[in-house]
Design a protein around this motif. Structure first.
Motif, PDB file in Angstrom:
ATOM      1  N   ALA A   2      -2.504 -24.500 -23.434  1.00 63.13           N
ATOM      2  CA  ALA A   2      -1.266 -24.682 -22.680  1.00 63.13           C
ATOM      3  C   ALA A   2      -1.565 -24.719 -21.186  1.00 63.13           C
ATOM      4  O   ALA A   2      -2.416 -23.977 -20.689  1.00 63.13           O
ATOM      5  CB  ALA A   2      -0.296 -23.565 -23.002  1.00 63.13           C
ATOM      6  N   ARG A   3      -0.871 -25.577 -20.476  1.00 60.00           N
ATOM      7  CA  ARG A   3      -1.036 -25.693 -19.036  1.00 60.00           C
ATOM      8  C   ARG A   3      -0.233 -24.605 -18.331  1.00 60.00           C
ATOM      9  O   ARG A   3       0.893 -24.300 -18.712  1.00 60.00           O
ATOM     10  CB  ARG A   3      -0.566 -27.061 -18.545  1.00 60.00           C
ATOM     11  N   ASP A   4      -0.824 -24.017 -17.286  1.00 58.42           N
ATOM     12  CA  ASP A   4      -0.112 -23.085 -16.426  1.00 58.42           C
ATOM     13  C   ASP A   4       0.422 -23.872 -15.231  1.00 58.42           C
ATOM     14  O   ASP A   4      -0.353 -24.393 -14.429  1.00 58.42           O
ATOM     15  CB  ASP A   4      -1.045 -21.969 -15.964  1.00 58.42           C
ATOM     16  N   TYR A   5       1.729 -23.976 -15.110  1.00 66.48           N
ATOM     17  CA  TYR A   5       2.326 -24.751 -14.027  1.00 66.48           C
ATOM     18  C   TYR A   5       2.445 -23.964 -12.723  1.00 66.48           C
ATOM     19  O   TYR A   5       2.939 -24.488 -11.725  1.00 66.48           O
ATOM     20  CB  TYR A   5       3.698 -25.269 -14.454  1.00 66.48           C
ATOM     21  N   GLY A   6       2.009 -22.720 -12.723  1.00 68.67           N
ATOM     22  CA  GLY A   6       2.013 -21.933 -11.489  1.00 68.67           C
ATOM     23  C   GLY A   6       3.399 -21.582 -10.993  1.00 68.67           C
ATOM     24  O   GLY A   6       3.620 -21.471  -9.779  1.00 68.67           O
ATOM     25  N   LEU A   7       4.343 -21.363 -11.903  1.00 70.24           N
ATOM     26  CA  LEU A   7       5.728 -21.117 -11.512  1.00 70.24           C
ATOM     27  C   LEU A   7       6.145 -19.654 -11.649  1.00 70.24           C
ATOM     28  O   LEU A   7       7.263 -19.301 -11.263  1.00 70.24           O
ATOM     29  CB  LEU A   7       6.666 -21.979 -12.370  1.00 70.24           C
ATOM     30  N   LYS A   8       5.278 -18.812 -12.172  1.00 72.99           N
ATOM     31  CA  LYS A   8       5.621 -17.413 -12.432  1.00 72.99           C
ATOM     32  C   LYS A   8       6.101 -16.742 -11.146  1.00 72.99           C
ATOM     33  O   LYS A   8       5.463 -16.860 -10.093  1.00 72.99           O
ATOM     34  CB  LYS A   8       4.425 -16.654 -12.998  1.00 72.99           C
ATOM     35  N   LEU A  29      11.926 -23.347 -18.101  1.00 75.39           N
ATOM     36  CA  LEU A  29      11.545 -22.655 -16.867  1.00 75.39           C
ATOM     37  C   LEU A  29      11.277 -21.175 -17.138  1.00 75.39           C
ATOM     38  O   LEU A  29      10.297 -20.609 -16.653  1.00 75.39           O
ATOM     39  CB  LEU A  29      12.640 -22.815 -15.816  1.00 75.39           C
ATOM     40  N   ALA A  30      12.154 -20.560 -17.913  1.00 80.75           N
ATOM     41  CA  ALA A  30      11.985 -19.137 -18.222  1.00 80.75           C
ATOM     42  C   ALA A  30      10.674 -18.875 -18.955  1.00 80.75           C
ATOM     43  O   ALA A  30       9.997 -17.872 -18.706  1.00 80.75           O
ATOM     44  CB  ALA A  30      13.180 -18.643 -19.042  1.00 80.75           C
ATOM     45  N   LEU A  31      10.299 -19.782 -19.840  1.00 81.90           N
ATOM     46  CA  LEU A  31       9.038 -19.630 -20.574  1.00 81.90           C
ATOM     47  C   LEU A  31       7.825 -19.709 -19.641  1.00 81.90           C
ATOM     48  O   LEU A  31       6.742 -19.227 -19.999  1.00 81.90           O
ATOM     49  CB  LEU A  31       8.922 -20.703 -21.658  1.00 81.90           C
ATOM     50  N   GLU A  32       8.015 -20.302 -18.458  1.00 83.58           N
ATOM     51  CA  GLU A  32       6.938 -20.369 -17.457  1.00 83.58           C
ATOM     52  C   GLU A  32       6.990 -19.210 -16.472  1.00 83.58           C
ATOM     53  O   GLU A  32       6.271 -19.209 -15.471  1.00 83.58           O
ATOM     54  CB  GLU A  32       7.020 -21.699 -16.696  1.00 83.58           C
ATOM     55  N   GLU A  53      19.385 -13.142 -25.230  1.00 84.44           N
ATOM     56  CA  GLU A  53      18.324 -13.657 -26.099  1.00 84.44           C
ATOM     57  C   GLU A  53      17.222 -14.325 -25.282  1.00 84.44           C
ATOM     58  O   GLU A  53      16.025 -14.125 -25.542  1.00 84.44           O
ATOM     59  CB  GLU A  53      18.909 -14.654 -27.093  1.00 84.44           C
ATOM     60  N   LEU A  54      17.619 -15.122 -24.284  1.00 89.21           N
ATOM     61  CA  LEU A  54      16.622 -15.802 -23.445  1.00 89.21           C
ATOM     62  C   LEU A  54      15.810 -14.796 -22.637  1.00 89.21           C
ATOM     63  O   LEU A  54      14.589 -14.928 -22.500  1.00 89.21           O
ATOM     64  CB  LEU A  54      17.312 -16.800 -22.524  1.00 89.21           C
ATOM     65  N   ALA A  55      16.462 -13.772 -22.123  1.00 87.93           N
ATOM     66  CA  ALA A  55      15.756 -12.740 -21.366  1.00 87.93           C
ATOM     67  C   ALA A  55      14.765 -11.995 -22.251  1.00 87.93           C
ATOM     68  O   ALA A  55      13.627 -11.724 -21.850  1.00 87.93           O
ATOM     69  CB  ALA A  55      16.762 -11.769 -20.742  1.00 87.93           C
ATOM     70  N   GLY A  59      11.050 -12.516 -21.146  1.00 89.69           N
ATOM     71  CA  GLY A  59      10.668 -11.403 -20.290  1.00 89.69           C
ATOM     72  C   GLY A  59      11.007 -11.594 -18.826  1.00 89.69           C
ATOM     73  O   GLY A  59      10.574 -10.791 -17.984  1.00 89.69           O
ATOM     74  N   VAL A  60      11.768 -12.622 -18.498  1.00 92.49           N
ATOM     75  CA  VAL A  60      12.173 -12.832 -17.109  1.00 92.49           C
ATOM     76  C   VAL A  60      13.612 -12.358 -16.921  1.00 92.49           C
ATOM     77  O   VAL A  60      14.315 -12.039 -17.872  1.00 92.49           O
ATOM     78  CB  VAL A  60      12.053 -14.318 -16.699  1.00 92.49           C
TER      79      VAL A  60
END
Length: 265
Positions: A2-8, A29-32, A53-55, A59-60
């Motif tokens: 998986a690519r890390d898009y650097g958005l964390k 976006l949340a998954l990143e 559920e999304l949170a 974990g964001v």
């Protein structure tokens, strides 16, 4: 791999994200690792369940703001809410949209005004509020969900086509204003995605044209898409992640077609 898009650690608003395309984009976006403000209409209990559920899944931090996209003050308040909650705003996705199908002589004026307000003007009001925050940070990404109908037209959709053409023009103009600020502004122009909005269009088109829904799907909805299939949520999410990451730093003022060849014909 998986690519890390650097958005964390970044923060985003996605309008119209309680269902359909918007929810899929917010989840991507949340998954990143991006904190997200959701926005949209729906049953409050269901919206809260989706937010929680999304949170839990990602974990964001996931918040909800119920700004009415027809009210400029509420749109601006939503942007301020995101900055207050997250301390920053890196990504704005203007996705909120509605549709109404009717011949122009039968088109209700109140529907015209509502579509222009939600599909076009809300992008202006959100962008106007977000740009000063992004300028202060020295970086920002604005992505407007237009449509293939931002580039070409179909009958019985005068307000929607006008609004989406407006979104593309707005995108280009603001991109040029911000071109030296490290803030990019782009539009995604998808063909048909099987969303609740499109499901409603199938029924509306059947009524307007006087033909069965099965024929609407084959002869109207997907008639313009040479690949004869709906655009997938993951395909939209992939383009969004490219545009909001550093990979998309040189992409600005562009309208990206994702339409199975529709606008190539």
């Amino acid at each position: 791999m998986a690519r890390d898009y650097g958005l964390k650690g970044q923060a985003a608003i996605v309008t119209g994200s309680t269902s359909g395309i918007g929810h899929a984009l917010a989840r991507s976006l949340a998954l990143e690792g991006v904190d997200v403000v959701l926005n949209g209409l729906g049953d409050p209990v269901q919206i809260e369940a989706e937010r929680a559920e999304l949170a839990a899944e990602t974990g964001v931090r996931v918040h909800y703001h119920g700004a009415d996209m027809t009210h400029p003050v509420e749109v601006a308040e939503m942007v301020g809410f995101a900055q207050a909650e997250f301390g920053r705003l890196d990504i704005l996705v203007n996705n909120a949209g509605i549709q109404h199908v009717a011949a122009v002589e039968d088109f209700p004026p109140e529907k015209w005004d509502q579509i222009i307000a939600i599909n076009l003007s809300s992008a202006f009001h959100a962008t106007r509020a977000a740009v000063p925050i992004m300028k202060a940070q020295g970086r920002g990404r604005i992505v407007n969900l237009a449509s293939a109908h931002g580039l070409v037209a179909s009958p019985f959709k005068s307000a929607y086509v006008a609004a989406k053409h407006g979104v593309v023009g707005f995108t280009k103009s603001v991109a040029l204003e911000l071109v030296r600020t490290n803030i990019t502004v782009n539009a995604i122009c998808p063909g048909y995605v099987r969303t609740p909005l499109v499901e409603a269009q199938i029924a509306d088109q059947a009524k307007t044209r006087g033909i069965p829904e099965a024929r609407v799907l084959d002869e109207v909805i997907l008639a313009a898409q040479p690949n004869k299939r709906f655009v997938e949520y993951d395909e939209l999410a992939g383009l969004l992640l490219y545009l909001v990451s550093d990979l998309g730093a040189s992409a600005t003022g562009a309208a990206f077609s994702l339409d199975g060849g529709w606008t190539a014909t």
